[in-house]
Scaffold this motif. Structure first.
Motif, mmCIF file in Angstrom:
data_model
loop_
_atom_site.group_PDB
_atom_site.id
_atom_site.type_symbol
_atom_site.label_atom_id
_atom_site.label_comp_id
_atom_site.label_asym_id
_atom_site.label_seq_id
_atom_site.Cartn_x
_atom_site.Cartn_y
_atom_site.Cartn_z
ATOM 1 N N SER A 1 1.100 -1.109 -0.063
ATOM 2 C CA SER A 1 0.176 -0.010 0.208
ATOM 3 C C SER A 1 0.678 1.716 0.076
ATOM 4 N N ASP A 2 0.223 2.545 -0.275
ATOM 5 C CA ASP A 2 0.910 3.303 -0.782
ATOM 6 C C ASP A 2 0.832 4.266 0.684
ATOM 7 N N LYS A 3 0.085 4.016 1.538
ATOM 8 C CA LYS A 3 0.175 4.151 3.256
ATOM 9 C C LYS A 3 0.831 3.131 4.856
ATOM 10 N N PRO A 4 1.488 3.973 5.638
ATOM 11 C CA PRO A 4 1.892 2.967 6.928
ATOM 12 C C PRO A 4 0.722 2.235 6.831
ATOM 13 N N LEU A 5 1.362 0.609 7.596
ATOM 14 C CA LEU A 5 1.160 0.346 8.181
ATOM 15 C C LEU A 5 0.254 0.036 9.129
ATOM 16 N N LEU A 6 0.905 1.488 10.287
ATOM 17 C CA LEU A 6 -0.590 2.114 11.065
ATOM 18 C C LEU A 6 -1.501 2.969 10.961
ATOM 19 N N TYR A 7 -1.834 3.568 9.806
ATOM 20 C CA TYR A 7 -2.524 4.167 9.261
ATOM 21 C C TYR A 7 -4.241 3.018 8.973
ATOM 22 N N MET A 8 -3.310 1.800 8.105
ATOM 23 C CA MET A 8 -4.676 1.186 7.400
ATOM 24 C C MET A 8 -4.958 0.136 8.773
ATOM 25 N N LEU A 9 -3.961 -0.197 10.243
ATOM 26 C CA LEU A 9 -4.224 -0.902 10.751
ATOM 27 C C LEU A 9 -5.569 -0.058 11.416
ATOM 28 N N SER A 10 -5.181 1.402 11.281
ATOM 29 C CA SER A 10 -6.718 2.090 12.033
ATOM 30 C C SER A 10 -7.498 2.041 11.762
ATOM 31 N N ASP A 11 -7.704 1.604 10.771
ATOM 32 C CA ASP A 11 -8.948 1.651 9.958
ATOM 33 C C ASP A 11 -10.309 1.335 10.408
ATOM 34 N N GLU A 12 -11.104 1.791 10.661
ATOM 35 C CA GLU A 12 -12.391 1.972 11.375
ATOM 36 C C GLU A 12 -13.924 0.003 11.437
ATOM 37 N N SER A 13 -13.386 0.106 9.905
ATOM 38 C CA SER A 13 -14.404 -1.979 10.010
ATOM 39 C C SER A 13 -13.178 -2.194 10.892
ATOM 40 N N LEU A 14 -11.884 -2.622 11.228
ATOM 41 C CA LEU A 14 -11.045 -2.948 11.792
ATOM 42 C C LEU A 14 -11.292 -2.706 13.451
ATOM 43 N N ILE A 15 -10.409 -1.671 13.413
ATOM 44 C CA ILE A 15 -10.384 -1.602 15.206
ATOM 45 C C ILE A 15 -12.036 -1.080 15.609
ATOM 46 N N ASN A 16 -13.191 -1.166 14.704
ATOM 47 C CA ASN A 16 -14.441 -0.710 15.817
ATOM 48 C C ASN A 16 -14.805 -2.360 16.759
ATOM 49 N N VAL A 17 -13.535 -2.989 16.615
ATOM 50 C CA VAL A 17 -14.263 -4.157 17.513
ATOM 51 C C VAL A 17 -13.097 -3.987 18.696
ATOM 52 N N LEU A 18 -12.569 -2.886 18.982
ATOM 53 C CA LEU A 18 -12.027 -2.423 20.180
ATOM 54 C C LEU A 18 -13.602 -1.653 21.385
ATOM 55 N N PHE A 19 -14.287 -1.108 19.768
ATOM 56 C CA PHE A 19 -15.910 -0.207 21.058
ATOM 57 C C PHE A 19 -16.424 -1.533 21.732
ATOM 58 N N GLN A 20 -16.493 -3.320 21.887
ATOM 59 C CA GLN A 20 -17.026 -4.370 22.125
ATOM 60 C C GLN A 20 -15.838 -4.199 23.621
#
Length: 645
Positions: free
Chosen positions: A342-361
Motif C-alpha cells: 500500500s501507499d500508506k503506512p501499516l499503522l494507518y491501515m491498521l487504524s481503519d474504522e472497520s477493523l478497530i471497531n472491534v475495540l468498541f466491544q
C-alpha cells in the motif's frame, strides 16, 4: 551448632533467554507449641555464582551473559512498611560472569517457620540458543560457601546436611512458575488474560511480576478462573514486523488457548506489544468473525506503546536507522514508512474504522503513558497524541526541577498563549486550544528543550538501562510512604474532548489523509490518532517514573524496576478489582457505557483486508542488523567452542 561451616544445599543449573528459576527455601525452626530451650537463631547463607566463562563477559550479541537475582521473605508485600532492616529484600541486577551474589537469611525472631524465595532470571536479550550457567549454594555460614566439596556433587539439588532436617528447598522452572494456580471454585468458566511483550523482550521473565500480581486478584472473581498466558515464540523475532508477530499471537490464541471454557478475554501489551495485540485482535476479528461473539472482550491495555510509531519524536540518527531497516521490518513500520502492499503506512491501515471497531466491544480501553524518562517511546505516541499538556507540565514542574533536570523549562503560562476560541459551555471538557497549539508547535520544533524532554530522553541511555537499571535506594523498599507520587494524570478522553484538527489536515470537508494525498509524518500521526478516537473513549493514565521508565512501567525485574510497582497496582485495582461485568466503569463522575454496535463485514475479508490476512513468503519478514549479527556470532561460536560449557 552441629553442622557449622558445612554446606546444606547445592545445585547447578542454567537458564536461557526469557527463563527464570525459583528456589523456595523453607526452614522449620521448631515444631509444636512449645519453644525449645536450646533454640538457636543462627543465620543461613545463600550464594549464587554466575559460572559462565569470563571470556563471554563482553559477548553481548550472544547474551549478555548476566543474571538478575533477588531474595525476599515469602510474605513480603511492597505496600507494607518494613520495621527491621533484616526483613529488607536484597537483589543483584547485574551478576556478571564469574561473580558471586552472597546474602544472609536472618532468623532474627522466634517463629515456627521461615520461608524465603530466591529468584534467578536470565538477562540474555539477543540469542535464544545460548544460556547462562550458575550455581546456588546454601550454607550454615559464610565459610561453608567457600568450598563446594563439603557437599558431594552427587547430591546436587538435594539438602545434603542432615543437621538441617527442618530445611527443604523446592526448585521451580519457568514453566512451573507460569502454571495456572489451582482453582478456588468449581466454576469451569475462564477469563483469558493475554500478556504481550515488546521489542527484544519476552513474556516469561519480563512480565512475570505482572502475571503474579494479577493472579492475586483471583479472589475477586469467585465465578470464573483467571488464566494468564503469553506467546513465547515471538522472542528474537521482534524485528520481523507487526504483522508477522501479530499473526503468530492470533494463531496461538485461536489454536492453543481457546476452548469452550473461555468466556472472557483481556489484552495487556507493553511497548511494541500494544501494536502486536492490536494486529492480533483485528486479525482474529477478520478471520474468525464469531470469536468476539462467543468471548466477551473485557480489557484492552497498553503500557508505553508506540501506537503512532516513533517517526517524529526521535533523533534524526534514529529515524535514518529505522528507514534503512537497521531493526528490520518493525523499524520501518514504526517509522511510518509506506508498506509494500500500500501507499500508506501499516499503522494507518491498521487504524481503519472497520477493523478497530472491534475495540468498541471492550469494556475498558486504557493507555498507560510515561511522561518522562522514556527514551524508547515518546509520550505523544503512547497517549494517541491528545492530552492536556499544560496540566501535565504543571504537575511535572516540581519533580523535574527538584531532580535538576537539564532539559526542563517552566511550563507554558496559558495566559500568554493564544486564547481558547471555543466558548461553548458544552465543550468545557475539551483539551484547550492553547494547550494543543503550544504542544503542536513545539512538536515540530525539535530544538525546543521542553518538548524534547516530554517526548524523548536518550535512546542510547534507555537501551543501556534495560540491563543496568538505576535502582531505587533502600528507603524505597522499607517505607512505602516515602515513595514519590507515580500517577500524575488519570482521565477519560472521548472524541468530543479533542481539539479541532490542524488546518493542514483538511481539504474541503474530508481529511486529506483519507485520500491519496501524500502526508508528512507529523500529519499522518494526527490522522491516525483521530481515527483511533473516532466514537471511542480512552482512559489515559500518565505516570512519572524514574529511569528506566520504559521497563519500570511493567516492573521488568521485581526489585531493580520497583519504581513501577504503583503502576501495576493501579492496573490490577482498576481492571481486576471485582466482577463488575454488568457495572459501567466510573471515573471522575463520568460513566463509560458499553458500545452495543454490531461488528459486521459486508465484503469478504480476504478481499477487503488481503494485506492483513494474506500469509507472506517468509522472506518478506525481514530481520534487522541486531538479529543478523547475533545469528552470525552464534554460528561462529558454535564452530569454535561451546558457549554452554
Amino acid at each position: 551448632m552441629e553442622g557449622d561451616n558445612k554446606l546444606i544445599y547445592f545445585n547447578k543449573s542454567s537458564i536461557k533467554l526469557g527463563e527464570l528459576e525459583r528456589y523456595v527455601i523453607t526452614y522449620d525452626l521448631y515444631q509444636g507449641d512449645d519453644i525449645p530451650a536450646d533454640i538457636r537463631l543462627d543465620s543461613i547463607w545463600v550464594k549464587i555464582k554466575n559460572t559462565t566463562k569470563l571470556s563471554y563477559k563482553a559477548a553481548y550479541l550472544l547474551g549478555p551473559f548476566i543474571l538478575y537475582c533477588d531474595v525476599r521473605a515469602k510474605d513480603y508485600e511492597n505496600s507494607r512498611k518494613i520495621i527491621s532492616s533484616m526483613d529488607k529484600p536484597v537483589f543483584q541486577p547485574n551478576l556478571q560472569a564469574q561473580q558471586n551474589f552472597l546474602t544472609e537469611l536472618s532468623l532474627h525472631e522466634i517463629k515456627p517457620r521461615y520461608v524465603w524465595i530466591v529468584d534467578v532470571a536470565s538477562q540474555i536479550i539477543f540469542n535464544k540458543e545460548t544460556k547462562v550457567n550458575f550455581e546456588i549454594s546454601i550454607g550454615s555460614s559464610k565459610a561453608s560457601l567457600k568450598k563446594r566439596t563439603r557437599c558431594d556433587d552427587t547430591s546436587s539439588g538435594k539438602v545434603c546436611n542432615t543437621s538441617f532436617i527442618g530445611l527443604s528447598v523446592q526448585r521451580l522452572t519457568t514453566a512451573e512458575i507460569w502454571e495456572v494456580p489451582p482453582a478456588i471454585s468449581l466454576s469451569q468458566k475462564s477469563h483469558l488474560v493475554i500478556l504481550t511483550h515488546g521489542f527484544q523482550s519476552n513474556v516469561s521473565a519480563d512480565m512475570a511480576y505482572m502475571m503474579e500480581e494479577i493472579y492475586k486478584s483471583q479472589m475477586n472473581f469467585p465465578n470464573e478462573r483467571l488464566v494468564i498466558k503469553g506467546y513465547m515464540k515471538n522472542i528474537c523475532e521482534t524485528e520481523k514486523g507487526i504483522k508477522f508477530l501479530g499473526i503468530g499471537l492470533a494463531n496461538y490464541i485461536i489454536n492453543e488457548l481457546y476452548d469452550d471454557s473461555v468466556e472472557k478475554i483481556s489484552f495487556i501489551g507493553h511497548s511494541l506489544g500494544g501494536l502486536i495485540q492490536t494486529f492480533a485482535i483485528c486479525y482474529i476479528k477478520t478471520k474468525h468473525a464469531d470469536f468476539f461473539k462467543k468471548v466477551q472482550p473485557v480489557n484492552f491495555i497498553s503500557l508505553a506503546s508506540p501506537l503512532l510509531g516513533i517517526a517524529t519524536g526521535t533523533p534524526n540518527y534514529v529515524k535514518m536507522s529505522l528507514s534503512m531497516g537497521i531493526i528490520g521490518t518493525t523499524g520501518q513500520e514504526l517509522g511510518l514508512k509506506d508498506t509494500t502492499y500500500s501507499d500508506k503506512p501499516l499503522l494507518y491501515m491498521l487504524s481503519d474504522e472497520s477493523l478497530i471497531n472491534v475495540l468498541f466491544q471492550f469494556k475498558r480501553r486504557t493507555l498507560y503513558i510515561n511522561a518522562i524518562n522514556d527514551g524508547i517511546v515518546p509520550l505523544y505516541s503512547s497517549s494517541l497524541l491528545f492530552l492536556d499538556y499544560s496540566q501535565l507540565l504543571q504537575k511535572l514542574a516540581g519533580e523535574i526541577t527538584s531532580s535538576c533536570d537539564p532539559f526542563f523549562q517552566p511550563p507554558v503560562d496559558p495566559r500568554k498563549a493564544p486564547p481558547n476560541q471555543n466558548n461553548n459551555d458544552s465543550d468545557n471538557n475539551k483539551i484547550s486550544t492553547s494547550s494543543w497549539n503550544t504542544f503542536w508547535k513545539s512538536k515540530g520544533n525539535q530544538s525546543n528543550k521542553k518538548s524534547k524532554r516530554l517526548m524523548n530522553t536518550s535512546v542510547i541511555k534507555s537501551m543501556k538501562s534495560v540491563v543496568l537499571p538505576p535502582c531505587p535506594d533502600p528507603e524505597f523498599f522499607l517505607n512505602p510512604d516515602a515513595r514519590a507520587t507515580t500517577i500524575i494524570h488519570d482521565k477519560i478522553y472521548t472524541e468530543k474532548d479533542l481539539p479541532p484538527p490542524s488546518s493542514t489536515l483538511y481539504e474541503g470537508t474530508t481529511l486529506k489523509g483519507d485520500d491519496k494525498t501524500k502526508k508528512t509524518r507529523k500529519e499522518m500521526e494526527e490522522i491516525i490518532a483521530r481515527r483511533w478516537h473516532k466514537g471511542m473513549d480512552w482512559r489515559k493514565v500518565v505516570v512519572s517514573l524514574k529511569p528506566d521508565a520504559h521497563n519500570n512501567i511493567i516492573v521488568r525485574r521485581r526489585f531493580a524496576n520497583a519504581y513501577g510497582w504503583p503502576v501495576i497496582d493501579h492496573l490490577v485495582a482498576t481492571h481486576f478489582k471485582r466482577d463488575d461485568s454488568d457495572t459501567p466503569q466510573k471515573l471522575n463522575n463520568r460513566s463509560i457505557e458499553e458500545d452495543t454496535r454490531t461488528v459486521t463485514n459486508s465484503v469478504e475479508p480476504n478481499k477487503l483486508f488481503s494485506w492483513l490476512t494474506k500469509i507472506e513468503d517468509p522472506g518478506a519478514y525481514r530481520g534487522g542488523l541486531v538479529s543478523t549479527a547475533s545469528h552470525f556470532a552464534s554460528s561462529w561460536i558454535s564452530k569454535h567452542s561451546s558457549v554452554t560449557d
